[in-house]
Design a protein around this motif. Structure first.
Motif, PDB file in Angstrom:
ATOM      1  N   ASP A  83      10.418 -58.244  31.100  1.00  0.00           N
ATOM      2  CA  ASP A  83      10.891 -59.498  31.693  1.00  0.00           C
ATOM      3  C   ASP A  83      12.394 -59.430  31.931  1.00  0.00           C
ATOM      4  O   ASP A  83      12.886 -59.789  33.004  1.00  0.00           O
ATOM      5  N   ALA A  84      13.122 -58.944  30.942  1.00  0.00           N
ATOM      6  CA  ALA A  84      14.574 -58.860  31.100  1.00  0.00           C
ATOM      7  C   ALA A  84      14.958 -57.889  32.217  1.00  0.00           C
ATOM      8  O   ALA A  84      15.958 -58.077  32.905  1.00  0.00           O
ATOM      9  N   LEU A  85      14.142 -56.873  32.414  1.00  0.00           N
ATOM     10  CA  LEU A  85      14.459 -55.872  33.437  1.00  0.00           C
ATOM     11  C   LEU A  85      14.153 -56.358  34.848  1.00  0.00           C
ATOM     12  O   LEU A  85      14.967 -56.198  35.753  1.00  0.00           O
ATOM     13  N   VAL A  86      12.976 -56.946  35.053  1.00  0.00           N
ATOM     14  CA  VAL A  86      12.545 -57.242  36.430  1.00  0.00           C
ATOM     15  C   VAL A  86      12.158 -58.690  36.670  1.00  0.00           C
ATOM     16  O   VAL A  86      11.736 -59.042  37.775  1.00  0.00           O
ATOM     17  N   GLY A  87      12.286 -59.558  35.667  1.00  0.00           N
ATOM     18  CA  GLY A  87      11.837 -60.944  35.796  1.00  0.00           C
ATOM     19  C   GLY A  87      12.504 -61.710  36.923  1.00  0.00           C
ATOM     20  O   GLY A  87      11.958 -62.682  37.430  1.00  0.00           O
ATOM     21  N   GLU A 203      15.531 -67.424  36.692  1.00  0.00           N
ATOM     22  CA  GLU A 203      16.336 -67.808  37.841  1.00  0.00           C
ATOM     23  C   GLU A 203      17.342 -66.752  38.241  1.00  0.00           C
ATOM     24  O   GLU A 203      17.582 -66.500  39.410  1.00  0.00           O
ATOM     25  N   ARG A 204      17.968 -66.161  37.249  1.00  0.00           N
ATOM     26  CA  ARG A 204      18.910 -65.103  37.612  1.00  0.00           C
ATOM     27  C   ARG A 204      18.656 -63.859  36.765  1.00  0.00           C
ATOM     28  O   ARG A 204      17.897 -63.892  35.797  1.00  0.00           O
ATOM     29  N   ARG A 205      19.275 -62.792  37.179  1.00  0.00           N
ATOM     30  CA  ARG A 205      19.181 -61.528  36.475  1.00  0.00           C
ATOM     31  C   ARG A 205      19.549 -61.725  35.000  1.00  0.00           C
ATOM     32  O   ARG A 205      20.459 -62.501  34.690  1.00  0.00           O
ATOM     33  N   ALA A 206      18.871 -61.032  34.101  1.00  0.00           N
ATOM     34  CA  ALA A 206      19.193 -61.150  32.684  1.00  0.00           C
ATOM     35  C   ALA A 206      20.603 -60.613  32.433  1.00  0.00           C
ATOM     36  O   ALA A 206      21.001 -59.605  33.017  1.00  0.00           O
ATOM     37  N   SER A 207      21.370 -61.311  31.579  1.00  0.00           N
ATOM     38  CA  SER A 207      22.721 -60.835  31.281  1.00  0.00           C
ATOM     39  C   SER A 207      22.649 -59.557  30.455  1.00  0.00           C
ATOM     40  O   SER A 207      21.613 -59.247  29.864  1.00  0.00           O
ATOM     41  N   THR A 208      23.743 -58.839  30.447  1.00  0.00           N
ATOM     42  CA  THR A 208      23.776 -57.595  29.679  1.00  0.00           C
ATOM     43  C   THR A 208      23.400 -57.870  28.225  1.00  0.00           C
ATOM     44  O   THR A 208      22.730 -57.066  27.576  1.00  0.00           O
TER      45      THR A 208
END
Lengths: 429, 173
Positions: A83-87, A203-208
């Motif tokens: 999920d964090a990679l491609v969600g 909604e947006r890319r996962a933060s680092t």
């Protein structure tokens, strides 16, 4: 013509719903009874012979390891990572489904178990979020194809045993095709989601930071993948031993690190492993007896001559085999087809200079794809029955995904380097 | 029914799973021990491979009998599902008789072969090879019982039992 009678008998028995293993065994026994000079008890020896194979021991080990990992909280952690990679992509949960199958591919060996698990976990969630059930079932079934291609994989172990190709090399050879299948599916899902309007998961890319936390949390699971690959690559242990050690390692992680694996689950894990292993192995055992008849009558060599008589062009032979296997894979179960056909096809392709390592991946990818294509396919049945989808709905929603995977099959068929480069690079020629 | 009888019948119902399950544990332990001794002691345990192979035979042949209870055996039912029910019943009965006859033959051959193997020792532990072949004797007996029961129910037309042997492979327990 007499020498072909057992083959004919076997197919007749298949058609009247006799289990594949018994159809083969009965056909083989008929030959032992009729042929001159074959002592009957030899049949028992040939039947049991396959269980004396060290490489095949990897089958129960990896099935057992997969069953343990499903109960050890490993899947959930990998899903968070996916999920964090491609969600954030369109069709986010479908994309996560594919990435999860790829990550799990490094752990689990069985496509069907993977399809069942993901259909329950992600498929129903997709439907809840407004995806069409047909598409949810198709994504889940297609994603499960990746699992047995990324090492470890039962199909690769069986092919290695039947064709005398090193299982370690087959494992490493599966990495690039597996990743290609993953990318192809993601592209196809992107295309469908854009058209239908499936939303991203987040909604947006996962933060680092989020990504780092998910990665850290999945470390236990990821370390198993590293454990298997580095162990085999460095020659610390054989694929079979890697399987046994993975069972122990996954248990330790589940009990002491994730603290989710309960000892009460042990009987269920054991019974699950025993049933899945014996269902495959009894077919291989029957094929041992049947294979004795075939080589006694020189049938593999003869069919190789026949195939080469058909064409001497490697590319055309590969095309014919691919089409034949796809059709066959639509009709009968992939593992059974693999066991039946490997001894017949490998002599032919090697005579035309095709690398059996390369051919192994073509064959396994092809027959695994048979499991997602109608009218008969185990993974299709599994996801469709869990998500209550009709086969027609599944086919209508899933065809772009299937086309994408067929393209990958063609690529690995005609660019052998995609398969052979990594094993040669890592393990020498 | 007394508790002891209950316990005995439960044990009987799960006989195949128990035997095959123990075999699985033996295989895992033996193989891991083989790896460990190769790296820790100077003398790797040569017996581990042999023990694993013997246990593997028990896992497969006794486990396959358990598979009939869960519909784990792969079949092709494309043709029979399309037949009229009378013809299907007759055809299936014939097929079942053939499988049962096969299992009886296998049982007899396996007993013969097991007796022959009494004075044929394995290479490391010098056990008679009967320890391996006996798995076929036990497995074929169990399969005969389980398959016989399924076939009988199928003949009586009970609850679609003709599909019993052909559930989805890898189906949930």
């Amino acid at each position: 013509m007499m020498e072909y009678l057992p083959v004919l008998l076997m197919f007749v028995l298949f058609l009247v719903n006799i289990p594949i293993a018994f159809g083969m065994a009965i056909a083989a026994l008929s030959y032992f009874i009729v042929a001159d000079g074959l002592p009957l008890p030899l049949f028992v020896q040939k039947l049991v012979q396959s269980t004396d194979s060290f490489p095949l021991l990897a089958v129960p080990f990896f099935i057992c390891a997969g069953s343990i990992m499903n109960r050890a909280g490993i899947t959930r952690r990998l899903l968070n990572l996916a999920d964090a990679l491609v969600g954030h992509m369109v069709g986010g949960i479908a994309q996560a489904n594919v990435v999860l199958a790829t990550l799990m591919g490094g752990l689990s060996a069985s496509a069907n178990a993977e399809a069942a698990m993901q259909a329950k976990m992600l498929g129903s969630e997709m439907v809840r979020r407004g995806y069409s059930p047909g598409f949810a079932a198709a994504v889940t079934a297609c994603a499960a194809v990746i699992t047995p291609i990324i090492p470890p994989g039962i199909g690769l172990i069986i092919y290695g045993y039947l064709s005398d190709v090193s299982v370690g090399r087959l494992f490493i050879g599966g990495i690039v095709p597996g990743l290609m299948l993953c990318i192809a599916l993601m592209v196809a899902i992107h295309w469908v989601s854009k058209r239908v309007g499936y939303k991203p998961l987040r909604e947006r890319r996962a933060s680092t930071r989020e990504l780092g936390r998910a990665l850290l949390d999945a470390m236990g699971a990821l370390s198993i993948i590293a454990f298997i690959l580095i162990g085999i690559r460095q020659g610390i242990f054989t694929p079979t031993e890697a399987g046994a050690m993975t069972v122990v390692y996954a248990t330790l992680i589940g009990v002491f690190w994730h603290r989710e694996l309960k000892w009460a689950a042990a009987p269920k894990i054991i019974v699950e492993t025993v049933l899945a292993t014996s269902a495959v192995m009894i077919i291989i055992c029957a094929a041992g007896a049947f294979g004795f008849y075939m080589s006694w009558e020189r049938l593999p060599a003869r069919s190789a001559e026949l195939l080469i008589h058909l064409t001497k062009e490697p590319w055309l032979l590969l095309l014919l085999i691919n089409v034949g296997l796809l059709v066959l894979g639509m009709l009968i179960e992939g593992t059974a087809a693999l066991i039946l056909l490997t001894p017949i096809l490998v002599p032919a392709v090697t005579q035309l200079g095709i690398d059996p390592l390369h051919f192994g991946l073509v064959m396994v990818v092809n027959l695994t794809l048979g499991g997602i294509t109608p009218p008969v396919g185990t993974m299709m049945f599994t996801t469709c029955s869990i998500l209550r989808v009709k086969i027609e709905t599944y086919t209508k929603a899933g065809w772009p995904l299937m086309v994408a995977m067929l393209i990958v099959l063609m690529l690995i068929t005609y660019i052998p380097g995609l398969v052979t480069w990594l094993p040669t690079r890592l393990m020498g020629p | 029914m007394s508790t002891r009888w209950c316990r005995a019948s439960t044990w009987g119902a799960y006989f195949e799973e128990s035997v095959a399950g123990v075999a699985l544990v033996v295989i895992i332990v033996a193989t891991c021990w083989g790896v460990l001794t190769r790296y820790i002691t100077a003398q790797p345990a040569a017996w581990s491979g042999e023990v694993a192979a013997i246990a593997f035979a028990w896992l497969v042949f006794v486990g396959a009998a358990a598979g009939f209870k869960y519909g784990m055996h792969v079949t092709i039912d494309m043709l029979v599902t399309r037949l009229p029910s009378g013809l299907r019943r007759a055809l299936m009965a014939l097929a079942d008789l053939l499988v049962l006859a096969f299992l009886v033959t296998l049982l007899i051959l396996a007993i013969e072969f097991s007796i022959d193997a009494l004075d044929d020792p394995t290479s490391v532990l010098r056990l008679p090879r009967t320890v391996t072949y006996a798995s076929v004797v036990v497995g074929a007996s169990c399969m005969l019982l389980r398959y016989g029961r399924t076939a009988w129910r199928r003949w009586q037309g009970l609850d679609g039992a003709w599909l019993d042997a052909s559930g989805e492979s890898g189906a949930e327990l």
